[in-house]
Design a protein around this motif. Structure first.
Motif, PDB file in Angstrom:
ATOM      1  N   GLU A  11      42.787  23.327  30.286  1.00  0.00           N
ATOM      2  CA  GLU A  11      44.175  22.997  29.927  1.00  0.00           C
ATOM      3  C   GLU A  11      45.076  24.221  29.966  1.00  0.00           C
ATOM      4  OE1 GLU A  11      45.471  20.022  29.912  1.00  0.00           O
ATOM      5  OE2 GLU A  11      43.440  19.353  30.374  1.00  0.00           O
ATOM      6  N   GLN A  12      44.562  25.367  29.534  1.00  0.00           N
ATOM      7  CA  GLN A  12      45.363  26.591  29.581  1.00  0.00           C
ATOM      8  C   GLN A  12      45.646  26.977  31.035  1.00  0.00           C
ATOM      9  OE1 GLN A  12      43.570  30.022  27.743  1.00  0.00           O
ATOM     10  NE2 GLN A  12      45.518  31.091  27.582  1.00  0.00           N
ATOM     11  N   THR A  13      44.657  26.822  31.909  1.00  0.00           N
ATOM     12  CA  THR A  13      44.858  27.099  33.334  1.00  0.00           C
ATOM     13  C   THR A  13      45.978  26.234  33.890  1.00  0.00           C
ATOM     14  OG1 THR A  13      42.553  27.759  33.696  1.00  0.00           O
ATOM     15  CG2 THR A  13      43.772  26.978  35.629  1.00  0.00           C
ATOM     16  N   ARG A  14      45.901  24.945  33.606  1.00  0.00           N
ATOM     17  CA  ARG A  14      46.913  24.016  34.126  1.00  0.00           C
ATOM     18  C   ARG A  14      48.307  24.372  33.622  1.00  0.00           C
ATOM     19  NH1 ARG A  14      43.153  18.669  33.236  1.00  0.00           N
ATOM     20  NH2 ARG A  14      42.009  18.871  35.190  1.00  0.00           N
ATOM     21  N   GLU A  15      48.412  24.721  32.354  1.00  0.00           N
ATOM     22  CA  GLU A  15      49.719  25.070  31.794  1.00  0.00           C
ATOM     23  C   GLU A  15      50.288  26.332  32.435  1.00  0.00           C
ATOM     24  OE1 GLU A  15      51.803  26.258  27.547  1.00  0.00           O
ATOM     25  OE2 GLU A  15      49.793  25.389  27.544  1.00  0.00           O
ATOM     26  N   ALA A  22      56.552  26.315  38.924  1.00  0.00           N
ATOM     27  CA  ALA A  22      57.739  25.473  38.726  1.00  0.00           C
ATOM     28  C   ALA A  22      58.873  25.895  39.655  1.00  0.00           C
ATOM     29  CB  ALA A  22      58.190  25.542  37.268  1.00  0.00           C
ATOM     30  N   ASP A  23      59.790  24.984  39.859  1.00  0.00           N
ATOM     31  CA  ASP A  23      60.989  25.234  40.673  1.00  0.00           C
ATOM     32  C   ASP A  23      60.655  25.601  42.117  1.00  0.00           C
ATOM     33  OD1 ASP A  23      62.608  24.780  38.382  1.00  0.00           O
ATOM     34  OD2 ASP A  23      62.346  26.875  37.768  1.00  0.00           O
ATOM     35  N   GLY A  24      59.517  25.100  42.614  1.00  0.00           N
ATOM     36  CA  GLY A  24      59.157  25.333  44.008  1.00  0.00           C
ATOM     37  C   GLY A  24      58.703  26.740  44.339  1.00  0.00           C
ATOM     38  N   ARG A  25      58.411  27.536  43.298  1.00  0.00           N
ATOM     39  CA  ARG A  25      58.043  28.940  43.540  1.00  0.00           C
ATOM     40  C   ARG A  25      56.813  29.098  44.416  1.00  0.00           C
ATOM     41  NH1 ARG A  25      60.368  30.197  38.589  1.00  0.00           N
ATOM     42  NH2 ARG A  25      58.616  29.341  37.431  1.00  0.00           N
ATOM     43  N   ARG A  26      55.849  28.208  44.268  1.00  0.00           N
ATOM     44  CA  ARG A  26      54.602  28.402  45.008  1.00  0.00           C
ATOM     45  C   ARG A  26      54.817  28.355  46.517  1.00  0.00           C
ATOM     46  NH1 ARG A  26      51.021  22.917  43.823  1.00  0.00           N
ATOM     47  NH2 ARG A  26      51.213  22.074  45.918  1.00  0.00           N
ATOM     48  N   LYS A  27      55.900  27.746  46.969  1.00  0.00           N
ATOM     49  CA  LYS A  27      56.175  27.663  48.404  1.00  0.00           C
ATOM     50  C   LYS A  27      56.673  28.990  48.970  1.00  0.00           C
ATOM     51  CE  LYS A  27      56.442  22.857  48.956  1.00  0.00           C
ATOM     52  NZ  LYS A  27      55.130  22.521  49.360  1.00  0.00           N
ATOM     53  N   ARG A  28      57.209  29.865  48.133  1.00  0.00           N
ATOM     54  CA  ARG A  28      57.746  31.126  48.647  1.00  0.00           C
ATOM     55  C   ARG A  28      56.688  32.209  48.805  1.00  0.00           C
ATOM     56  NH1 ARG A  28      58.413  34.936  45.779  1.00  0.00           N
ATOM     57  NH2 ARG A  28      60.355  35.957  46.158  1.00  0.00           N
ATOM     58  N   TRP A  29      55.527  32.022  48.167  1.00  0.00           N
ATOM     59  CA  TRP A  29      54.439  32.993  48.289  1.00  0.00           C
ATOM     60  C   TRP A  29      53.533  32.607  49.458  1.00  0.00           C
ATOM     61  CZ3 TRP A  29      54.023  31.449  42.632  1.00  0.00           C
ATOM     62  CH2 TRP A  29      54.861  32.238  41.839  1.00  0.00           C
ATOM     63  N   ARG A  30      52.948  33.594  50.110  1.00  0.00           N
ATOM     64  CA  ARG A  30      52.036  33.344  51.230  1.00  0.00           C
ATOM     65  C   ARG A  30      50.625  33.095  50.685  1.00  0.00           C
ATOM     66  NH1 ARG A  30      55.599  37.140  52.731  1.00  0.00           N
ATOM     67  NH2 ARG A  30      54.265  38.873  52.122  1.00  0.00           N
ATOM     68  N   LEU A  31      50.483  31.999  49.964  1.00  0.00           N
ATOM     69  CA  LEU A  31      49.202  31.670  49.340  1.00  0.00           C
ATOM     70  C   LEU A  31      48.223  31.136  50.381  1.00  0.00           C
ATOM     71  CD1 LEU A  31      50.610  29.982  46.127  1.00  0.00           C
ATOM     72  CD2 LEU A  31      49.495  32.218  46.280  1.00  0.00           C
ATOM     73  N   ASN A  32      46.998  31.590  50.300  1.00  0.00           N
ATOM     74  CA  ASN A  32      45.950  31.202  51.242  1.00  0.00           C
ATOM     75  C   ASN A  32      45.124  30.062  50.644  1.00  0.00           C
ATOM     76  OD1 ASN A  32      44.534  31.576  53.700  1.00  0.00           O
ATOM     77  ND2 ASN A  32      42.899  32.609  52.585  1.00  0.00           N
ATOM     78  N   HIS A  33      45.813  28.982  50.306  1.00  0.00           N
ATOM     79  CA  HIS A  33      45.164  27.834  49.669  1.00  0.00           C
ATOM     80  C   HIS A  33      45.752  26.548  50.207  1.00  0.00           C
ATOM     81  CE1 HIS A  33      42.987  30.164  46.691  1.00  0.00           C
ATOM     82  NE2 HIS A  33      44.091  30.804  46.400  1.00  0.00           N
ATOM     83  N   SER A  34      44.968  25.495  50.108  1.00  0.00           N
ATOM     84  CA  SER A  34      45.481  24.175  50.468  1.00  0.00           C
ATOM     85  C   SER A  34      46.450  23.708  49.384  1.00  0.00           C
ATOM     86  CB  SER A  34      44.322  23.184  50.597  1.00  0.00           C
ATOM     87  OG  SER A  34      43.726  22.978  49.320  1.00  0.00           O
TER      88      SER A  34
END
Length: 196
Positions: A80-84, A91-103
């Motif tokens: 639960e702490q991980t998810r939070e 939030a706010d679409g931030r994950r799209k701006r990073w070049r994350l190597n994940h699905s």
């Protein structure tokens, strides 16, 4: 950004090495592990620094897993702490701006938007000792050959609800393979993976 447990000067050496590798034309991938001392703000700070300042080519992330041999057993994230933490950091679409190597589905999983079972055989680990069972985070022995690893490991006994050691694990080595298999099995998710 460096934890209380880090060795003095290691962060600066790592940053210098990344800059040198990038200057020499190498692609640089990083793997950042987050603990219960991290906050959404510290996750954002780390990923912004790696993505924007160091211009790392690809970033991998994972919540820390409480493997048995870890010298510090007090700083691992629960589910639960991980998810939070990741829900707020992304939030706010931030994950799209990073070049994350994940699905996309693995990132959904970190946020609690998707639920998966572990695929412990998805990222096999080989060392001088042999093939580690069932994954590199657990110490259940080694197989001498890859065939022995696959055929003689009881894969069904690992994962949340099956082995108590797995109860708080959300590490990418077990869940990213599951997310990739789910992506490949769905036209909608495959299109999402291509379009980002």
């Amino acid at each position: 950004m460096a934890s209380d447990l880090s060795k003095e000067g290691v962060f600066d050496k790592a940053v210098a090495a990344i800059k040198q590798a990038k200057a020499a034309g190498f692609a640089v991938y990083t793997n950042s592990t987050f603990f219960n001392t991290d906050t959404p703000e510290s996750v954002i700070e780390v990923l912004d620094f790696l993505n924007d300042e160091l211009k790392v080519d690809r970033l991998e992330i994972s919540p820390a897993y409480a493997y048995e041999k870890a010298p510090d057993q007090d700083h691992f994230l629960g589910v639960e702490q991980t998810r939070e933490v990741f829900r707020k950091a992304f939030a706010d679409g931030r994950r799209k701006r990073w070049r994350l190597n994940h699905s996309e589905l693995f990132l959904d999983f970190l946020e609690g938007k998707a639920e998966f079972e572990c695929t412990p055989w998805g990222v096999p680990s080989y060392s001088l000792f042999g093939w580690q069972r069932p994954c590199y985070l657990m110490g259940d022995g080694y197989a001498k050959t890859y065939r022995e690893l696959l055929e003689e490991t009881d894969w069904d006994k690992y994962g949340r609800g099956k082995d108590p050691r797995c109860d708080n694990c959300m590490a990418h080595c077990g869940y990213e393979p599951t997310a990739v298999l789910a992506t490949m099995g769905s036209l909608k998710q495959s299109l999402r993976a291509v379009t980002g």
